[in-house]
Design an enzyme around this catalytic site. Structure first.
Site, PDB file in Angstrom:
ATOM      1  N   CYS A   1       0.836  -1.202   0.000  1.00  0.00           N
ATOM      2  CA  CYS A   1       0.000   0.000   0.000  1.00  0.00           C
ATOM      3  C   CYS A   1       0.868   1.249   0.000  1.00  0.00           C
ATOM      4  O   CYS A   1       1.387   1.653   1.050  1.00  0.00           O
ATOM      5  CB  CYS A   1      -0.933   0.004   1.214  1.00  0.00           C
TER       6      CYS A   1
ATOM      7  N   CYS B   1      -0.535   4.066   2.117  1.00  0.00           N
ATOM      8  CA  CYS B   1      -0.334   3.874   3.555  1.00  0.00           C
ATOM      9  C   CYS B   1       1.107   4.168   3.965  1.00  0.00           C
ATOM     10  O   CYS B   1       1.357   4.813   4.987  1.00  0.00           O
ATOM     11  CB  CYS B   1      -0.671   2.436   3.951  1.00  0.00           C
ATOM     12  N   ASP B   2       2.061   3.663   3.197  1.00  0.00           N
ATOM     13  CA  ASP B   2       3.456   3.637   3.645  1.00  0.00           C
ATOM     14  C   ASP B   2       4.398   4.527   2.842  1.00  0.00           C
ATOM     15  O   ASP B   2       5.576   4.646   3.192  1.00  0.00           O
ATOM     16  CB  ASP B   2       3.983   2.193   3.587  1.00  0.00           C
TER      17      ASP B   2
END
Length: 323
Positions: free
Chosen positions: A137, A140-141
């Site tokens: 992701c 997300c990261d």
């Protein structure tokens, strides 16, 4: 004898969507039962640093966040049941579900929050380095790779979108695809090819994620040419596997409407499914955003939709009796 549990609301799944639904339902006096499933806490339990969930100034840990959500849901009255559903009957209310333990669960409403799993390449080195440079992701990261060299693996819309997104953080993004053409929509391909920070490696597949350093993290990708078999190496700090997601909906096929990708179909702007009284929230119905905060938001929506459904059903029942 087979045990039976009844409630105004059954919630399948205990990630951000399911637990948010439980919090709202419990506060509305619906005494929800949350069926934890095979991965209690959802995907955040296998996530380390979380920096984009509102309300926390410092980086928090995914398992800790889910532990807090569960404690909050239990505090306001939700019941947690450690079971996995293997059979559903949505043909009449109360809805009837059966766990693999043989336990029967009956609910006046059902909220499906079973989520979706990122597809992985299946390499031992991939599993070893997850959260240590390997992610599924970018949204997300990606923030953790500011100014670093990264690679995105895949050739569909997800991969192209994540490669473009990563240019917000990285000056050097490589898209790796095992064929000689992309499957992504043409408009996305045009944006990708026009971007000066992105280069594409064709006919390459990841043979191994290479770790190094102390503490160990991803330092390179070992690549195999899918045409010649030649092996090469690409130095990277982050590797994002973007080959799609699989919604956990096999149990519901034939019982509820799914879209062409297998996600539960809901009415636009709501969590209502094709079965009155059954609602869906989180990644099992969201193939666009797939974030913890959006999952939690749709969990809230599902609880409110279910509460209104029951209020209307109760009113209709009383009116029928009075008549």
């Amino acid at each position: 004898m087979t045990a039976t549990h009844s409630t105004r609301m059954l919630i399948l799944g205990s990630g951000p969507a399911g637990l948010s639904a439980a919090i709202y339902a419990a506060r509305a006096g619906m005494a929800p039962i949350v069926l934890q499933g095979i991965q209690p806490g959802g995907q955040l339990t296998i996530t380390t640093d979380v920096e984009n969930y509102p309300g926390f100034a410092d980086v928090i840990q995914g398992p800790w966040l889910m532990e807090q959500m569960q404690r909050q849901a239990e505090h306001v009255g939700a019941r947690m049941m450690w079971d996995t559903i293997v059979e559903v009957d949505f043909s009449k209310r109360p809805f009837r579900l059966v766990g693999d333990s043989g336990t029967v669960y009956e609910g006046d409403t059902v909220v499906i929050a079973t989520g979706a799993q990122a597809r992985w390449l299946g390499l031992p080195s991939e599993l070893k380095l997850q959260g240590k440079g390997v992610s599924a992701c970018a949204t997300c990261d990606g923030f953790f790779y500011r100014g670093k060299k990264v690679a995105v693996i895949g050739g569909g819309n997800t991969a192209v979108e994540e490669a473009i997104y990563m240019t917000n953080h990285s000056p050097d993004v490589t898209l790796i695809h095992r064929r000689d053409s992309l499957r992504a929509e043409k408009i996305l391909q045009d944006r990708l090819f026009a971007h000066p920070r992105i280069k594409v490696l064709w006919n390459k597949e990841v043979a191994e994620f290479v770790g190094g350093g102390d503490p160990e993290g991803l330092v390179a990708l070992s690549l195999r040419d899918t045409v010649t078999g030649e092996v090469s190496s690409l130095d990277v700090d982050g590797g994002f596997v973007a080959i799609g997601h699989s919604p956990a909906t096999d149990l519901f096929r034939g019982h509820i409407a799914l879209d062409s990708d297998g996600y539960i179909a809901v009415e636009p702007g709501s969590t209502r499914t094709s079965v009155a009284g059954v609602f869906a929230c989180g990644d099992v119905m969201d193939k666009v955003y797939r974030q913890a905060v959006t999952a939690a938001g749709t969990g809230c929506m599902a609880a409110l939709d279910a509460e209104r459904f029951l209020a209307h059903a109760d009113f209709e029942a009383k009116a029928t009796v009075a008549a």
